[in-house]
Design an enzyme around this catalytic site. Sequence first.
Site, short mmCIF file in Angstrom:
data_model
loop_
_atom_site.label_atom_id
_atom_site.label_comp_id
_atom_site.label_asym_id
_atom_site.label_seq_id
_atom_site.Cartn_x
_atom_site.Cartn_y
_atom_site.Cartn_z
N HIS A 183 0.82 -1.21 0.00
CA HIS A 183 0.00 0.00 0.00
C HIS A 183 0.85 1.26 0.00
O HIS A 183 0.37 2.33 -0.41
CB HIS A 183 -0.96 -0.01 1.19
CG HIS A 183 -2.13 -0.92 0.99
ND1 HIS A 183 -3.39 -0.64 1.47
CD2 HIS A 183 -2.24 -2.10 0.33
CE1 HIS A 183 -4.22 -1.61 1.13
NE2 HIS A 183 -3.54 -2.51 0.43
N HIS A 224 -2.26 -12.26 -3.05
CA HIS A 224 -3.31 -12.94 -2.31
C HIS A 224 -2.98 -14.40 -2.01
O HIS A 224 -3.82 -15.12 -1.49
CB HIS A 224 -4.63 -12.84 -3.09
CG HIS A 224 -5.14 -11.44 -3.19
ND1 HIS A 224 -6.25 -11.09 -3.92
CD2 HIS A 224 -4.68 -10.28 -2.63
CE1 HIS A 224 -6.45 -9.78 -3.82
NE2 HIS A 224 -5.51 -9.27 -3.04
#
Length: 719
Positions: free
Chosen positions: A94, A262
């Site tokens: 992020h 993921h």
Amino acid sequence: MNDMSKCPVMHGGNTSAAKDVMEWWPNALKLDILHQHDAKTNPMGKGFNYREALKKLDAEALKKDLRALMTDSQNWWPADWGHYGGLMVRMAWHAAGSYRIADGRGGGGTGNQRFAPLNSWPDNVSLDKARRLLWPIKKKYGNKVSWADLIILAGNVAYESMGLKTFGFAFGREDIWQPETDIYWGAEKEWLAPSDGRYENLDDPSTMENPLAAVQMGLIYVNPEGVNGKPDPLKTAAQVRETFARMAMNDEETVALTAGGHTVGKCHGNGDASVLGPDPEGCDVDGQGFGWANPNQSGHGRYTVTSGIEGAWTTHPTTFDMGYFDMLLDHEWELKKSPAGAWQWEPVSIKEEDKPVDVEDPSIRYNPIMTDADMAMKMDPAYRAIMDRYRADPALFQDAFARAWFKLTHRDMGPKARYFGPEVPDEELIWQDPVPAGPTKYNLKKLKQKIAKSGLTNAEMIATAWDSARTYRGSDMRGGANGARIRLAPMKDWEGNEPKRLAKVLSVLEPIAAKAGASIADVIVLAGNVGIEQAAKDAGYNVEVPFSPGRGDATDAQTDADSFEPLEPIHDGYRNWLKKDYVVSPEELMLDRTQLMGLTAPEMVVLLGGMRVLGTNHGGTKHGVFTKREGALTNDFFVNLTDMGNVWKKTDGDVYEIRDRKTGAVKWTATRLDLVFGSNSILRSYAEVYAQDDNKEKFVKDFVAAWAKVMDADRFDAA
């Protein structure tokens, strides 16, 4: 009198409750973008050199401490499954993932995640905890590692500790010390507002407002529940494709990043998100930088609430394996709601042993989940083909992910010359905009004489050098004169570079460079310097413009033409040019470009005034050329701009006439970009300095210094 009226401190003055004095004039040009990151905000002082400090860093010891941290679970914020890998990957991701290619802003290169708004974005819930977990390590290594480097390195080490062979890592990111107020994140006034306002047509993601990349205010990429929170994997796929493209990723890299990201960690939504406390920036002093306090149960571990989606993607969320492909592609999925009320996809049926275990109790198993973006990888035909290819070749996937992760976390660092450390990859990558080393052992004096006798005008040489250098942007250290890419596609054909004039100048300078044994990149800059020195001499001043040899000439093979399209100038206030009319005013566009070039407000003023009198306006227009000695480096622009014998009148369009106050005769014509230097109080204060009778020489010296700064902005190879 009440207690408030007795208080000797003005309430709200210069604090959060204050009304900015300029709010009385909402349309006034604000120069704050040029004043941020002033040296006064940096606690390290002028003498601190981060690159020198890095030489003292024991990188292996630092990585050893980070590896130990991954499984050293703290009871104040326990690790999921006893491993902080997923949390640290998300923090690094992020930080880096806020980068967008349109203006090069965002990214993890400055440690900006420590400050608002990023530290309090809804998509960054709980990352305050990740950074605080790193604090003991930052405290230990101190000045030898920046927060910016440490945040990204933590993500790298997290992946390594979970089984990935990473592509490499480079130190060299320097910290900032206040929010990056220059970055436009969108016009919304509330977090996660519907994304409709960012698009001309929500069904066509390419219509998203530039330079934005994320689909909603407060998100890094796309809404994990679907477009505006409504699940539809194919619509989400279209947004994913556009968003990742705006963050410099193609389809192969997008699939690799989604699958690799993921493969580890989980989403957190086991609780009521509406009861979470204020974000870090909105907390009171007792919060100490921690935000989103959860009053329910423990508020962490299995009761953590971040995205609102709840569950892990794979059976083994602390191991980098091929489990994501197996889970997503081998099951049918159906929509369900998480405990926090968010849409998520869960398998219609799954074996008990294939379910991930609870983060606290391994005897409990839960359904895995997929977001709408994950389902896009399965249902979009192009993404699905890449998924199948990666699944069939695990080695290909791991290499693709390692490279994409490296690109994600290093894209905003600029050229390889800025990389530092023992794990810098030897391979040169096209997205690093490689430039070969240029020659330095040529006769500079004779070369300058050849250029001076070339027959080119000063204005032609100065404009060409400027156009070559002005593409530099300090946001991601791309562009600039090094490499002489102005002679390659697509730059040679840009309207702002006046292709006919450019071709003429290059046809003269290239043979001169070849005969002298110099790079054309050096000769382009040197020709601009020669033009300025001759213009200064015409004004009565003998100056030598600083010059640093050694620029190289990039080739077409070293240039990713598509990635350079966002660098195309659509305006240049310094050459009084707009490609077309925009919603944003010309002066605001000029401030944005000036900030990207790393210039201060005084440097902007002196450069623009000098460029006007040198006759370098795009297309040869005379707007703003307030001098009868065009071509001489004089302070006439400022003298005539501030002359009280003038009156200023607007004509058709955005052209203004400057008339003699007594006779009414037109003396000059101008644009908004010229007159703003006399109308804005701050800019006028600088213009008056350069208009003074005793500052004629100062003007020349300051112009030369600012010019040299622009020409050398990208010379990391010479640092």
